[in-house]
Design a protein around this motif. Structure first.
Motif, mmCIF file in Angstrom:
data_model
loop_
_atom_site.group_PDB
_atom_site.id
_atom_site.type_symbol
_atom_site.label_atom_id
_atom_site.label_comp_id
_atom_site.label_asym_id
_atom_site.label_seq_id
_atom_site.Cartn_x
_atom_site.Cartn_y
_atom_site.Cartn_z
ATOM 1 N N UNK A 1 0.849 -1.197 0.000
ATOM 2 C CA UNK A 1 0.000 0.000 0.000
ATOM 3 C C UNK A 1 0.888 1.252 0.000
ATOM 4 N N UNK A 2 0.259 2.428 0.018
ATOM 5 C CA UNK A 2 1.051 3.660 -0.012
ATOM 6 C C UNK A 2 1.952 3.722 1.223
ATOM 7 N N UNK A 3 3.144 4.320 1.026
ATOM 8 C CA UNK A 3 4.129 4.391 2.103
ATOM 9 C C UNK A 3 3.546 5.154 3.288
ATOM 10 N N UNK A 4 3.590 4.549 4.474
ATOM 11 C CA UNK A 4 3.043 5.205 5.659
ATOM 12 C C UNK A 4 3.606 4.542 6.908
ATOM 13 N N UNK A 5 4.169 5.344 7.795
ATOM 14 C CA UNK A 5 4.692 4.832 9.057
ATOM 15 C C UNK A 5 3.757 5.229 10.194
ATOM 16 N N UNK A 6 2.883 4.327 10.627
ATOM 17 C CA UNK A 6 1.917 4.697 11.675
ATOM 18 C C UNK A 6 2.594 4.974 13.017
ATOM 19 N N UNK A 7 3.796 4.384 13.224
ATOM 20 C CA UNK A 7 4.468 4.533 14.521
ATOM 21 C C UNK A 7 5.059 5.924 14.700
ATOM 22 N N UNK A 8 5.167 6.680 13.591
ATOM 23 C CA UNK A 8 5.756 8.022 13.653
ATOM 24 C C UNK A 8 4.740 9.068 14.097
ATOM 25 N N UNK A 9 3.469 8.658 14.295
ATOM 26 C CA UNK A 9 2.450 9.651 14.663
ATOM 27 C C UNK A 9 2.693 10.194 16.060
ATOM 28 N N UNK A 10 2.317 11.461 16.317
ATOM 29 C CA UNK A 10 2.542 12.039 17.652
ATOM 30 C C UNK A 10 1.735 11.275 18.704
ATOM 31 N N UNK A 11 2.257 11.232 19.922
ATOM 32 C CA UNK A 11 1.575 10.576 21.036
ATOM 33 C C UNK A 11 0.210 11.224 21.281
ATOM 34 N N UNK A 12 -0.792 10.439 21.613
ATOM 35 C CA UNK A 12 -2.074 11.021 22.008
ATOM 36 C C UNK A 12 -2.018 11.330 23.504
ATOM 37 N N UNK A 13 -2.787 12.349 23.903
ATOM 38 C CA UNK A 13 -2.843 12.713 25.323
ATOM 39 C C UNK A 13 -4.013 11.970 25.960
#
Ligand SMILES: Nc1ncnc2c1ncn2[C@@H]1O[C@H](COP(=O)(O)OP(=O)(O)O)[C@@H](O)[C@H]1O
Ligand SMILES: Nc1ncnc2c1ncn2[C@@H]1O[C@H](COP(=O)(O)OP(=O)(O)O)[C@@H](O)[C@H]1O
Lengths: 142, 108, 142, 108
Positions: free
Chosen positions: A84-96
């Motif tokens: 699928x399209x390149x995407x790093x889900x682990x790079x997303x900012x932390x949720x509060x």
């Protein structure tokens, strides 16, 4: 003898419960707790849901794989490989997770839970593919 | 997932059983919307039979709680299994949602 | 969702019953008969026994793989891949199963049974490896 | 595999249960050798509990039958399951070995 299971999935949310069953069958000989099973099923659901919902914007049928293995006694590894399209889900900012009800955003929790519930979570882009590796030590104290 | 509705004191109890995953979550949101449409405001979610919840299920819980609160009512969650309790805890849901050990306590 | 299982085996006859268990676990969702299970377990036992006994004359520990999959509904495929000495067991002459007791040779039956019990049996040498593919249609009339 | 020995008429009955694979086959050959050493000549192999046999197991059967015959005795096979019967048939063993439907018939 060691064993690994390679699952080929369609980009269809109906795969979620089927994957959960296959995870249970694979883990069973490793004697997971209910928490272990739920953690691994949940992490996989979060990651494949994003692949299915956002990874293939052409709307056409695609397949991707989930490889289940046990790299060491009492440890379960899952590797999701998709084109699928390149995407790093682990790079997303932390949720509060400390905000009050009114201010909590609807969503964004999935990846947060993956990181908390897994001992290893790792993203790599290789040969035009997203390769997500997660691992959990079974029966960990938490 | 199965949703079984019953009445306890002034509360409408929804007993959830099975797996609240991304496929099942829309059914729960629809059920709560339907209750709201008939004027129900006090809902207890009995999670004693809930084996699994993912972030899609948590989202449905959060949306339901927000809608009930906005309508002047409330959502209470009861009898979480240890695995579901852990996910609530890691998500910070134990502080934003009302969680009781038993359905009876939640329906007081 | 389709699923395949990759087993990594040591060159040790103690792997035979473990492999049989893994075959049973893999086939179970495909609803095999007792004859189907026995046929697939037997074919694999015959082929891996020869790899273990004759394939690694250095006497050292080695591993090889058995890949279980279902290429079509109601069909089970097993692929044995080893880096043992080049050997095509399927090329052996047919045994004569009509001789009287005194003249029957002790041995040579294994490959005969593999061919009879499987719908497909195929040998290939590729990249320095022996690749043996066997397939059986479940619930076949015989 | 388990081997249970008993006596029926003039025959020594060996009831086999479980899996007669390449790991288990030597135990059967040793058992028959031990019986031969004590002068036993008439052996019935009760296969009603035998779930699985591979060529190593068939080899053990053939060797045992040949040794007993050479000693002036005989081996009879009884109560094959359908799966084991098929392997006997494909191997031509139904014509070289004595096969009976029941242990009682084999021990006549
Ligand atoms: N595998 C993916 N491929 C591409 N985009 C993605 C992927 N996963 C997430 N995204 C993007 O990140 C956004 C947020 O993801 P997430 O928080 O998991 O969404 P939600 O919780 O709203 O389902 C999505 O709206 C999408 O744009
Ligand atoms: N995988 C293998 N690699 C090398 N040689 C083999 C292999 N399998 C069989 N052979 C050779 O073929 C001979 C006969 O094989 P087989 O009939 O299966 O033996 P047996 O029935 O005596 O175990 C063996 O003695 C061995 O020399």
């Amino acid at each position: 003898m060691s064993s690994s299971t390679l699952l080929t999935l369609a980009n269809d949310l109906a795969e979620i419960p089927r994957l959960a069953e296959a995870v249970e069958a694979f883990c069973e000989p490793h004697e997971p707790t209910m928490k272990d099973l739920m953690a691994i099923q949940l992490a996989l659901e979060e990651l494949i849901t994003n692949v299915i919902n956002y990874g293939y914007p052409d709307g056409l049928p695609h397949t991707f794989t989930v490889d289940l293995s046990s790299p060491a006694p009492g440890c379960i590894r899952a590797v999701i490989t998709d084109d699928a399209i390149a995407y790093d889900p682990l790079a997303r900012p932390e949720v509060d997770t400390t905000l009050p009800l009114e201010e909590r955003k609807i969503g964004g929790l999935g990846v947060h839970l993956v990181k908390k519930l897994m001992d290893v979570s790792h993203y790599e882009r290789r040969d035009g593919k997203n390769i997500l590796t997660i691992e959990r030590r079974l029966n960990r104290a938490d | 997932m199965d949703i079984t509705e019953s009445q306890l004191n002034s509360a409408t109890v929804l007993a959830l059983s099975g797996r609240l995953d991304g496929l099942a979550a829309p059914a729960l949101e629809q059920k709560v919307d339907a209750l709201l449409a008939t004027g129900v405001k006090n809902v207890v979610l009995d999670c004693s039979g809930l084996a699994y919840v993912s972030s899609a299920g948590l989202r449905a819980f959060l949306t339901s709680a927000k809608k009930l609160k906005a309508a002047g009512g409330k959502a209470s969650f009861a009898a979480l299994t240890p695995a579901v309790h852990e996910v609530f805890e890691l998500s910070g849901f134990l502080t934003v949602l009302t969680v009781h050990p038993t359905t009876a306590a939640a329906a007081q």
